[in-house]
Design a protein around this motif. Structure first.
Motif, mmCIF file in Angstrom:
data_model
loop_
_atom_site.group_PDB
_atom_site.id
_atom_site.type_symbol
_atom_site.label_atom_id
_atom_site.label_comp_id
_atom_site.label_asym_id
_atom_site.label_seq_id
_atom_site.Cartn_x
_atom_site.Cartn_y
_atom_site.Cartn_z
ATOM 1 N N GLY A 131 0.788 -1.277 -0.045
ATOM 2 C CA GLY A 131 -0.094 0.125 0.087
ATOM 3 C C GLY A 131 0.925 1.160 0.165
ATOM 4 O O GLY A 131 0.345 2.354 0.284
ATOM 5 N N GLY A 132 2.191 1.272 -0.157
ATOM 6 C CA GLY A 132 2.788 2.489 -0.015
ATOM 7 C C GLY A 132 3.411 3.039 -1.342
ATOM 8 O O GLY A 132 4.019 4.137 -1.326
ATOM 9 N N PHE A 133 2.712 2.777 -2.630
ATOM 10 C CA PHE A 133 3.477 3.339 -3.679
ATOM 11 C C PHE A 133 2.707 4.035 -4.400
ATOM 12 O O PHE A 133 1.392 3.693 -4.655
ATOM 13 N N ASP A 134 2.934 5.279 -5.113
ATOM 14 C CA ASP A 134 2.224 6.021 -6.134
ATOM 15 C C ASP A 134 2.144 5.630 -7.436
ATOM 16 O O ASP A 134 1.157 5.795 -8.250
ATOM 17 N N LEU A 135 3.194 4.699 -7.713
ATOM 18 C CA LEU A 135 3.332 4.045 -9.106
ATOM 19 C C LEU A 135 3.926 2.885 -8.993
ATOM 20 O O LEU A 135 5.091 2.735 -8.286
ATOM 21 N N VAL A 136 3.290 1.778 -9.467
ATOM 22 C CA VAL A 136 3.723 0.329 -9.521
ATOM 23 C C VAL A 136 3.649 -0.125 -10.623
ATOM 24 O O VAL A 136 3.114 -0.048 -11.813
ATOM 25 N N CYS A 161 -0.153 -0.926 -4.484
ATOM 26 C CA CYS A 161 -0.520 0.473 -4.675
ATOM 27 C C CYS A 161 -1.135 1.459 -3.796
ATOM 28 O O CYS A 161 -2.399 0.700 -3.099
ATOM 29 N N ALA A 162 -0.920 2.435 -3.483
ATOM 30 C CA ALA A 162 -1.683 3.321 -2.322
ATOM 31 C C ALA A 162 -3.108 4.005 -2.888
ATOM 32 O O ALA A 162 -3.051 3.901 -4.361
ATOM 33 N N PRO A 163 -3.916 4.131 -2.119
ATOM 34 C CA PRO A 163 -5.103 4.798 -2.709
ATOM 35 C C PRO A 163 -5.038 5.884 -3.648
ATOM 36 O O PRO A 163 -3.901 6.926 -3.127
ATOM 37 N N GLY A 164 -5.378 5.865 -4.884
ATOM 38 C CA GLY A 164 -5.120 7.121 -5.707
ATOM 39 C C GLY A 164 -3.831 7.034 -6.587
ATOM 40 O O GLY A 164 -3.670 7.645 -7.483
ATOM 41 N N GLY A 165 -3.188 5.932 -6.381
ATOM 42 C CA GLY A 165 -1.978 5.383 -7.306
ATOM 43 C C GLY A 165 -2.452 4.677 -8.478
ATOM 44 O O GLY A 165 -3.419 4.266 -8.727
ATOM 45 N N VAL A 166 -1.261 4.362 -9.203
ATOM 46 C CA VAL A 166 -1.186 3.841 -10.420
ATOM 47 C C VAL A 166 -0.472 2.816 -10.605
ATOM 48 O O VAL A 166 0.738 2.701 -10.137
ATOM 49 N N LEU A 203 -8.382 -2.446 -8.349
ATOM 50 C CA LEU A 203 -7.792 -1.653 -9.364
ATOM 51 C C LEU A 203 -8.830 -1.211 -10.546
ATOM 52 O O LEU A 203 -9.842 -2.232 -11.150
ATOM 53 N N GLU A 204 -8.973 -0.075 -10.945
ATOM 54 C CA GLU A 204 -9.789 0.251 -11.913
ATOM 55 C C GLU A 204 -8.956 0.241 -13.429
ATOM 56 O O GLU A 204 -7.682 1.110 -13.361
ATOM 57 N N ARG A 205 -9.663 0.203 -14.378
ATOM 58 C CA ARG A 205 -8.678 -0.198 -15.871
ATOM 59 C C ARG A 205 -8.887 1.362 -16.362
ATOM 60 O O ARG A 205 -9.845 1.996 -16.317
ATOM 61 N N VAL A 206 -7.568 2.081 -16.596
ATOM 62 C CA VAL A 206 -7.544 3.369 -17.202
ATOM 63 C C VAL A 206 -7.387 2.938 -18.760
ATOM 64 O O VAL A 206 -7.888 3.988 -19.666
ATOM 65 N N GLY A 229 -9.455 6.453 -4.760
ATOM 66 C CA GLY A 229 -9.162 6.891 -3.508
ATOM 67 C C GLY A 229 -8.393 8.067 -3.488
ATOM 68 O O GLY A 229 -7.935 8.595 -4.398
ATOM 69 N N PRO A 230 -8.571 8.742 -2.259
ATOM 70 C CA PRO A 230 -7.726 10.114 -2.386
ATOM 71 C C PRO A 230 -6.379 9.829 -2.474
ATOM 72 O O PRO A 230 -5.695 8.789 -1.837
ATOM 73 N N ALA A 231 -5.436 10.819 -3.059
ATOM 74 C CA ALA A 231 -3.964 10.415 -3.256
ATOM 75 C C ALA A 231 -3.382 10.767 -1.815
ATOM 76 O O ALA A 231 -4.091 11.807 -1.119
#
Ligand code: SAM
Length: 231
Positions: A131-136, A161-166, A203-206, A229-231
């Motif tokens: 849960g610690g990353f903005d980008l995986v 992936c953290a909330p709001g992460g990619v 995860l949501e597909r972008v 989720g909030p960043a």
């Protein structure tokens, strides 16, 4: 010592190694001996291209969706090129691999690049990575695992992936489920339907980007996903 006595035996056929470990119920057990037997020769590591994956380079130059921060993790980093590329783009990078020889090799290649190199198992993640990353970033690791652990692997990618992460995943996908059923790995192509495991991981597909399937009916895809989720 005469030269011929110093010569090393050729690396083992990777398929024999893979079969041995799969039969023994060790789906990730073949990576370490494969790297170790390469003895520093990247030519003996079938996937080593000694350059960042072009899909990752393109993504970093023109992200499909901007990560909310600079903490990045590279899953199954191999010889380290994607991790080094992220560091060049000013991410604070943790890169991990289950094979200690790969991690030591990557660290040696990029000794002046600020990356935290770790030996870790995606299928048994240490708590501090969850849960610690903005980008995986996952490049060709899930496809190198047999079907029996692949849902768990995709779920684990999601948990990093953290909330709001990619999440950016690069993987080989069959143009149809029928092609994936007859495919002999490794790598084991992913079937279009199994990618749904990422959704189950929250995860949501972008975006899903890929060329047309090749003559074998497979294509290398770049999947961009986001954890709501909030960043
Ligand atoms: C096909 S290689 C790809 C390496 C690198 N990502 C690249 O594209 O060059 C798959 C990598 O994933 C690593 N790997 C496989 N299973 C893993 C696991 N459960 N946890 C962490 N790394 C794993 C292997 O050791 C190997 O380095």
């Amino acid at each position: 010592m005469p030269r011929f006595l110093r010569r090393q035996p050729p690396p083992a056929d990777p398929r024999v190694l893979v079969e041995e470990h799969l039969e023994a119920g060790r789906p990730t057990g073949w990576f370490e001996p494969l790297y170790a037997r390469a003895r520093g020769d990247a030519g003996a590591v079938p996937w080593a291209e000694l350059t960042a994956h072009p899909y990752v380079v393109d993504w970093l130059d023109d992200p499909v969706v901007a990560p909310p921060g600079r903490r990045a993790v590279v899953v199954g980093c191999g010889l380290g090129d994607d991790a080094a590329e992220l560091a060049r783009h000013d991410f604070e990078v943790v890169a991990f691999d289950v094979a200690p020889t790969a991690v030591a090799w990557a660290q040696k290649r990029f000794r002046r690049t600020p990356v935290e190199w770790r030996v870790a198992d995606l299928l048994d993640l240490p708590d501090d990575l969850v849960g610690g990353f903005d980008l995986v970033v996952e490049v060709r690791t899930v496809q190198s695992l047999p079907g029996v652990v692949r849902d768990a692997a995709m779920h684990a990618v999601g948990t990093l992936c953290a909330p709001g992460g990619v999440v950016v995943a690069v993987t080989l996908v069959a143009g149809s489920d029928a092609v994936s059923r007859t495919w002999q790995g490794p790598p084991w192509v992913q079937s279009p339907s199994e990618l749904a495991a990422y959704r189950a991981a929250g995860l949501e597909r972008v975006a899903l980007e890929h060329p047309d399937p090749d003559e074998r009916g497979v294509m290398e895809v770049r999947l961009t996903m986001r954890r709501p989720g909030p960043a």
